[in-house]
Design a protein around this motif. Structure first.
Motif: not given
Length: 307
Positions: A288-302
């Motif tokens: 949560x509150x983390x993104x990859x270099x392409x600005x995509x969120x790293x947190x994936x909901x269920x």
């Protein structure tokens, strides 16, 4: 774009989108920490207070101020201008200069203080004898001369920070020790936080040095792990900026002690400063509150994972 300008994008103002993006990312760590700190301070005030407010003394202070100064609602305008400078991103020299001019005008108009006396107060500090012992120490302070000790310490700390940085000790510490522990994003954020603290404590709370050196040291690690640079920027704020007031021999600490009239015991009550890195690590661990270099969120909901 140079590493320095990229790290300090808030100061350089390369785009409003990046600015708002950075502020939004900081909410994941600072907002929950601020709420918890507020609850702790409220509880401490309610259950650990040494006593209630002395109403008679409060009334005496107010009456003394009213007797010696002309107080009205317009006098809050300089304070509002200071806030406006920050909110509307007005250049500091222009904004603070305007605030100083307005304050000088108000002092001359409402308090009937000559301009020469104002300049004297600016250099030596304000001085008045009200006859009330509890009020005089509150008013008799300030001036450039009162900052002499702090300025000397700041210059010495800057020289010490330059020596430590130029010696290469920090680079060896990072390359031979900290960088070897980075196996995942949680360890990456943890090592970045630790390195910020180390630099800040070695350079007497040198926030700028801590931010720049840490960014240059860990930017490749963030790039290799495909973590957005705004996460790096937030991590530098969470540790490099916030930790300065908890360095016992730091310039920021000395300033706080001189303003509040306390010793280093106040550091134990800096709950917000201690809580923010905890949420920084929680963000790294959960995504949560983390993104990859392409600005995509790293947190994936269920729901997303099931779809």
């Amino acid at each position: 774009m140079s590493p320095l300008s990229d790290t300090t994008n808030l100061a350089s103002g390369v785009s409003k989108v990046e600015l708002y993006d950075h502020i939004g990312s900081m909410m994941y760590t600072t907002l929950p920490a601020a709420i918890i700190a507020l609850v702790l301070f409220t509880a401490a005030g309610l259950f650990c207070s040494a006593g209630g407010m002395n109403a008679a003394q409060a009334n005496l202070i107010c009456d003394t101020l009213k007797a010696n100064f002309h107080i009205n609602g317009l006098l809050i305008l300089p304070c509002i201008l200071v806030l406006a400078v920050s909110v509307f991103k007005i250049p500091s020299i222009l904004g603070l200069g305007l605030t100083v001019l307005v304050s000088i005008g108000f002092a001359m108009v409402f308090q009937h203080i000559p301009f020469v006396d104002l300049m004297n107060f600016a250099f030596h500090g304000f001085s008045i004898e009200t006859g009330v012992s509890v009020v005089d120490p509150m008013l008799n302070r300030g001036g450039i001369t009162s900052m002499t000790e702090l300025l000397v310490i700041f210059m010495l700390a800057s020289v010490l920070g330059a020596i430590i940085t130029s010696s290469g000790i920090l680079e060896i510490l990072a390359e031979k020790v900290l960088l070897r522990f980075i196996k995942n994003r949680t360890m990456l954020v943890l090592m970045t936080l630790i390195y910020c603290y180390i630099v800040n404590f070695l350079t007497a709370g040198g926030q700028i040095v801590a931010i720049i050196v840490t960014e240059q040291t860990f930017q490749d690690a963030f790039r290799q792990m495909n973590i957005s640079r705004k996460v790096l920027s937030r991590t530098l704020e969470d540790a490099g900026t916030l930790s300065a007031p908890i360095v016992p021999w730091g310039v920021a600490t000395i300033y706080v002690m001189s303003v509040l009239g306390v010793g280093t015991e106040y550091i134990g009550y800096c709950w917000f400063i201690f809580l923010v890195p905890v949420f920084s690590l929680l963000c790294a661990a959960t995504g949560r509150g983390m993104w990859n270099a392409e600005d995509e969120p790293l947190f994936q909901s269920k729901k997303k994972l099931q779809s």
